[in-house]
Design a protein around this motif. Structure first.
Motif, PDB file in Angstrom:
ATOM      1  N   ASP A 193       0.855  -1.185   0.000  1.00 43.00           N
ATOM      2  CA  ASP A 193       0.000   0.000   0.000  1.00 43.00           C
ATOM      3  C   ASP A 193       0.891   1.234   0.000  1.00 43.00           C
ATOM      4  OD1 ASP A 193       0.796   0.585   2.712  1.00 43.00           O
ATOM      5  OD2 ASP A 193      -0.699  -0.838   3.394  1.00 43.00           O
ATOM      6  N   GLY A 194       0.285   2.391  -0.225  1.00 42.41           N
ATOM      7  CA  GLY A 194       1.052   3.620  -0.274  1.00 42.41           C
ATOM      8  C   GLY A 194       1.850   3.763  -1.560  1.00 42.41           C
ATOM      9  N   VAL A 195       2.758   4.730  -1.583  1.00 42.50           N
ATOM     10  CA  VAL A 195       3.578   5.019  -2.759  1.00 42.50           C
ATOM     11  C   VAL A 195       5.045   4.873  -2.393  1.00 42.50           C
ATOM     12  CG1 VAL A 195       4.201   6.724  -4.510  1.00 42.50           C
ATOM     13  CG2 VAL A 195       1.841   6.624  -3.657  1.00 42.50           C
ATOM     14  N   ARG A 196       5.751   4.044  -3.134  1.00 39.29           N
ATOM     15  CA  ARG A 196       7.193   3.878  -2.928  1.00 39.29           C
ATOM     16  C   ARG A 196       7.942   4.874  -3.802  1.00 39.29           C
ATOM     17  NH1 ARG A 196       8.249  -1.828  -2.855  1.00 39.29           N
ATOM     18  NH2 ARG A 196       8.204  -1.574  -0.578  1.00 39.29           N
ATOM     19  N   VAL A 197       8.802   5.693  -3.193  1.00 47.94           N
ATOM     20  CA  VAL A 197       9.552   6.730  -3.905  1.00 47.94           C
ATOM     21  C   VAL A 197      11.004   6.293  -4.061  1.00 47.94           C
ATOM     22  CG1 VAL A 197      10.296   9.142  -3.890  1.00 47.94           C
ATOM     23  CG2 VAL A 197       8.046   8.517  -2.937  1.00 47.94           C
ATOM     24  N   VAL A 198      11.534   6.405  -5.278  1.00 44.64           N
ATOM     25  CA  VAL A 198      12.928   6.058  -5.541  1.00 44.64           C
ATOM     26  C   VAL A 198      13.572   7.165  -6.378  1.00 44.64           C
ATOM     27  CG1 VAL A 198      12.575   3.567  -5.405  1.00 44.64           C
ATOM     28  CG2 VAL A 198      12.302   4.740  -7.604  1.00 44.64           C
ATOM     29  N   ASP A 205      16.486  13.289  -8.222  1.00 45.36           N
ATOM     30  CA  ASP A 205      17.628  13.297  -7.296  1.00 45.36           C
ATOM     31  C   ASP A 205      17.115  13.045  -5.881  1.00 45.36           C
ATOM     32  OD1 ASP A 205      16.695  15.851  -6.254  1.00 45.36           O
ATOM     33  OD2 ASP A 205      17.558  16.747  -8.056  1.00 45.36           O
ATOM     34  N   ALA A 206      18.055  12.891  -4.952  1.00 47.40           N
ATOM     35  CA  ALA A 206      17.695  12.539  -3.579  1.00 47.40           C
ATOM     36  C   ALA A 206      16.870  13.619  -2.901  1.00 47.40           C
ATOM     37  CB  ALA A 206      18.962  12.260  -2.763  1.00 47.40           C
ATOM     38  N   ALA A 207      17.178  14.889  -3.174  1.00 49.16           N
ATOM     39  CA  ALA A 207      16.424  15.967  -2.537  1.00 49.16           C
ATOM     40  C   ALA A 207      14.977  15.974  -3.014  1.00 49.16           C
ATOM     41  CB  ALA A 207      17.087  17.305  -2.836  1.00 49.16           C
ATOM     42  N   ALA A 208      14.766  15.788  -4.300  1.00 50.18           N
ATOM     43  CA  ALA A 208      13.402  15.728  -4.821  1.00 50.18           C
ATOM     44  C   ALA A 208      12.670  14.516  -4.270  1.00 50.18           C
ATOM     45  CB  ALA A 208      13.437  15.695  -6.344  1.00 50.18           C
ATOM     46  N   ALA A 209      13.386  13.414  -4.064  1.00 51.05           N
ATOM     47  CA  ALA A 209      12.762  12.224  -3.489  1.00 51.05           C
ATOM     48  C   ALA A 209      12.288  12.497  -2.065  1.00 51.05           C
ATOM     49  CB  ALA A 209      13.745  11.054  -3.509  1.00 51.05           C
ATOM     50  N   ARG A 210      13.117  13.223  -1.281  1.00 52.06           N
ATOM     51  CA  ARG A 210      12.690  13.581   0.082  1.00 52.06           C
ATOM     52  C   ARG A 210      11.457  14.474   0.043  1.00 52.06           C
ATOM     53  NH1 ARG A 210      18.315  13.466   1.051  1.00 52.06           N
ATOM     54  NH2 ARG A 210      18.562  15.658   0.455  1.00 52.06           N
ATOM     55  N   PHE A 211      11.461  15.421  -0.876  1.00 56.06           N
ATOM     56  CA  PHE A 211      10.306  16.309  -1.024  1.00 56.06           C
ATOM     57  C   PHE A 211       9.041  15.490  -1.295  1.00 56.06           C
ATOM     58  CE2 PHE A 211       7.354  18.839  -3.495  1.00 56.06           C
ATOM     59  CZ  PHE A 211       7.351  20.075  -2.864  1.00 56.06           C
ATOM     60  N   LEU A 212       9.145  14.516  -2.219  1.00 57.21           N
ATOM     61  CA  LEU A 212       7.996  13.677  -2.547  1.00 57.21           C
ATOM     62  C   LEU A 212       7.528  12.873  -1.339  1.00 57.21           C
ATOM     63  CD1 LEU A 212       8.491  12.032  -6.074  1.00 57.21           C
ATOM     64  CD2 LEU A 212       6.674  13.576  -5.340  1.00 57.21           C
ATOM     65  N   ARG A 213       8.466  12.244  -0.641  1.00 59.84           N
ATOM     66  CA  ARG A 213       8.081  11.412   0.511  1.00 59.84           C
ATOM     67  C   ARG A 213       7.366  12.242   1.566  1.00 59.84           C
ATOM     68  NH1 ARG A 213      13.551   9.371  -0.245  1.00 59.84           N
ATOM     69  NH2 ARG A 213      13.435   7.379  -1.379  1.00 59.84           N
ATOM     70  N   GLU A 214       7.895  13.434   1.833  1.00 65.57           N
ATOM     71  CA  GLU A 214       7.260  14.307   2.819  1.00 65.57           C
ATOM     72  C   GLU A 214       5.873  14.746   2.360  1.00 65.57           C
ATOM     73  OE1 GLU A 214      10.063  17.432   3.217  1.00 65.57           O
ATOM     74  OE2 GLU A 214      11.547  16.219   4.292  1.00 65.57           O
ATOM     75  N   SER A 215       5.742  15.013   1.066  1.00 68.86           N
ATOM     76  CA  SER A 215       4.458  15.477   0.537  1.00 68.86           C
ATOM     77  C   SER A 215       3.407  14.370   0.532  1.00 68.86           C
ATOM     78  CB  SER A 215       4.649  16.004  -0.890  1.00 68.86           C
ATOM     79  OG  SER A 215       5.503  17.125  -0.917  1.00 68.86           O
ATOM     80  N   LEU A 216       3.856  13.128   0.384  1.00 72.46           N
ATOM     81  CA  LEU A 216       2.916  12.005   0.279  1.00 72.46           C
ATOM     82  C   LEU A 216       2.563  11.380   1.628  1.00 72.46           C
ATOM     83  CD1 LEU A 216       4.498  10.276  -2.850  1.00 72.46           C
ATOM     84  CD2 LEU A 216       2.281  11.422  -2.760  1.00 72.46           C
ATOM     85  N   THR A 217       3.334  11.718   2.658  1.00 68.92           N
ATOM     86  CA  THR A 217       3.102  11.115   3.977  1.00 68.92           C
ATOM     87  C   THR A 217       1.711  11.446   4.503  1.00 68.92           C
ATOM     88  OG1 THR A 217       5.457  11.191   4.522  1.00 68.92           O
ATOM     89  CG2 THR A 217       3.913  11.018   6.364  1.00 68.92           C
ATOM     90  N   GLU A 218       1.020  10.414   4.964  1.00 63.85           N
ATOM     91  CA  GLU A 218      -0.298  10.551   5.590  1.00 63.85           C
ATOM     92  C   GLU A 218      -1.312  11.205   4.661  1.00 63.85           C
ATOM     93  OE1 GLU A 218       0.185  12.475   9.345  1.00 63.85           O
ATOM     94  OE2 GLU A 218       1.384  10.839  10.195  1.00 63.85           O
ATOM     95  N   ARG A 219      -1.184  10.945   3.391  1.00 59.39           N
ATOM     96  CA  ARG A 219      -2.173  11.411   2.415  1.00 59.39           C
ATOM     97  C   ARG A 219      -2.884  10.204   1.818  1.00 59.39           C
ATOM     98  NH1 ARG A 219      -1.915  16.432   0.053  1.00 59.39           N
ATOM     99  NH2 ARG A 219      -0.970  17.962   1.435  1.00 59.39           N
ATOM    100  N   PRO A 220      -4.156  10.341   1.427  1.00 66.90           N
ATOM    101  CA  PRO A 220      -4.834   9.238   0.744  1.00 66.90           C
ATOM    102  C   PRO A 220      -4.092   8.869  -0.533  1.00 66.90           C
ATOM    103  CG  PRO A 220      -6.406  10.930   1.407  1.00 66.90           C
ATOM    104  CD  PRO A 220      -5.036  11.498   1.642  1.00 66.90           C
ATOM    105  N   LEU A 221      -4.065   7.582  -0.863  1.00 66.71           N
ATOM    106  CA  LEU A 221      -3.303   7.102  -2.020  1.00 66.71           C
ATOM    107  C   LEU A 221      -3.688   7.845  -3.287  1.00 66.71           C
ATOM    108  CD1 LEU A 221      -1.415   5.014  -3.414  1.00 66.71           C
ATOM    109  CD2 LEU A 221      -3.439   3.539  -3.645  1.00 66.71           C
ATOM    110  N   ARG A 222      -4.971   7.963  -3.565  1.00 68.80           N
ATOM    111  CA  ARG A 222      -5.417   8.539  -4.836  1.00 68.80           C
ATOM    112  C   ARG A 222      -5.085  10.021  -4.961  1.00 68.80           C
ATOM    113  NH1 ARG A 222      -5.837   5.048  -8.868  1.00 68.80           N
ATOM    114  NH2 ARG A 222      -6.241   3.039  -7.888  1.00 68.80           N
ATOM    115  N   SER A 223      -4.845  10.695  -3.848  1.00 60.81           N
ATOM    116  CA  SER A 223      -4.500  12.107  -3.937  1.00 60.81           C
ATOM    117  C   SER A 223      -3.153  12.303  -4.624  1.00 60.81           C
ATOM    118  CB  SER A 223      -4.466  12.748  -2.551  1.00 60.81           C
ATOM    119  OG  SER A 223      -3.337  12.316  -1.802  1.00 60.81           O
TER     120      SER A 223
END
Length: 256
Positions: free
Chosen positions: A27-32, A60-78
């Motif tokens: 479940d959720g979104v895996r960011v790489v 890059d790694a910084a953009a990946a961190r940005f994505l992970r933080e933005s996706l945390t505790e959000r509904p999957l479809r959002s």
């Protein structure tokens, strides 16, 4: 093929396009981090949600961190809702979402009608007049210039009125491309040529894929038997969201 089998095959496709080792989580979104990802334009971040989970690639790694933080505790479809990202501080552009739909032999509902369908090789000059009849956005959306299969066409007098074919993607997937003259829509011509292209793909043991944003295109796909399994979206993250240490700059980042 069972629906779960189609989903697994589709997930394998998008994992291969990520360009690095990854997989869809439970479940959720895996960011790489994947600088060469084909989920999105170069230097963008790409998100694909299929079934109950998704994968995302960042340049890059910084953009990946940005994505992970933005996706945390959000509904999957959002994750694949354009308005959600448009309101996110630090995101400067959004492409999509595009629905991802697929079918197999059992689901295919061929179009019926008396359209006289002919075949042309990819890049045939007769397709140029069709392209001239539509907007640049419609041409780009159709992918008509990317066809590698025979091009199935219907003519209005001598002119090509509608055309369809597919580009072969990895994992034996046929990406459908369809275009109809702006002046001749609503006559079932797109259904006729798209149906012929789907039949060709299935005959060649390929899995047809229909990727679309306009609702009219999605309705056409559903009439042919395609089922939407997920969505794809790309975002461009502002460079100033990363400080000199490579950390995401979260100050002022609002929540839509």
């Amino acid at each position: 093929m069972a629906r779960s089998g189609v989903l697994n095959r589709v997930q394998d496709l998008w994992v291969s396009l990520a360009g690095v080792a990854t997989s869809f989580p439970s479940d959720g979104v895996r960011v790489v981090v994947a600088a060469e990802s084909r989920l999105c334009p170069p230097a963008w971040a790409g998100i694909v949600v299929l079934g109950s989970s998704g994968i995302a690639t960042a340049p890059d790694a910084a953009a990946a961190r940005f994505l992970r933080e933005s996706l945390t505790e959000r509904p999957l479809r959002s994750a694949v809702v354009a308005e959600r990202w448009s309101g996110e501080h630090g995101v400067v552009d959004v492409l999509g979402p595009a629905s991802l739909a697929y079918l197999d032999e059992q689901e295919f509902r061929p179009a019926t009608g008396a359209a006289d369908i002919a075949q042309l090789p990819p890049g045939h000059p007769d397709l140029d007049r069709l392209v001239a009849d539509v907007s640049e956005d419609d041409v780009a959306e159709s992918g008509i210039d990317e066809i590698t299969s025979p091009v199935f066409v219907v003519r209005d007098r001598a002119r090509v009125a509608a055309a369809a074919g597919y580009r072969q993607w990895p994992r034996s997937v046929a990406h459908l491309c369809v275009l109809t003259s702006s002046h001749l829509r609503g006559r079932g011509l797109a259904s006729a040529v798209a149906s012929a292209a789907v039949a060709e793909a299935l005959q060649n043991q390929l899995l047809p894929q229909w990727r679309a944003r306009p609702e009219s295109s999605r309705r056409l796909a559903r009439r042919l038997g395609f089922r939407e399994l997920g969505d794809q979206l790309s975002i461009r993250i502002a460079a100033d969201q990363v400080d000199s240490n490579g950390d995401s700059n979260r100050s002022g980042r609002g929540r839509p």
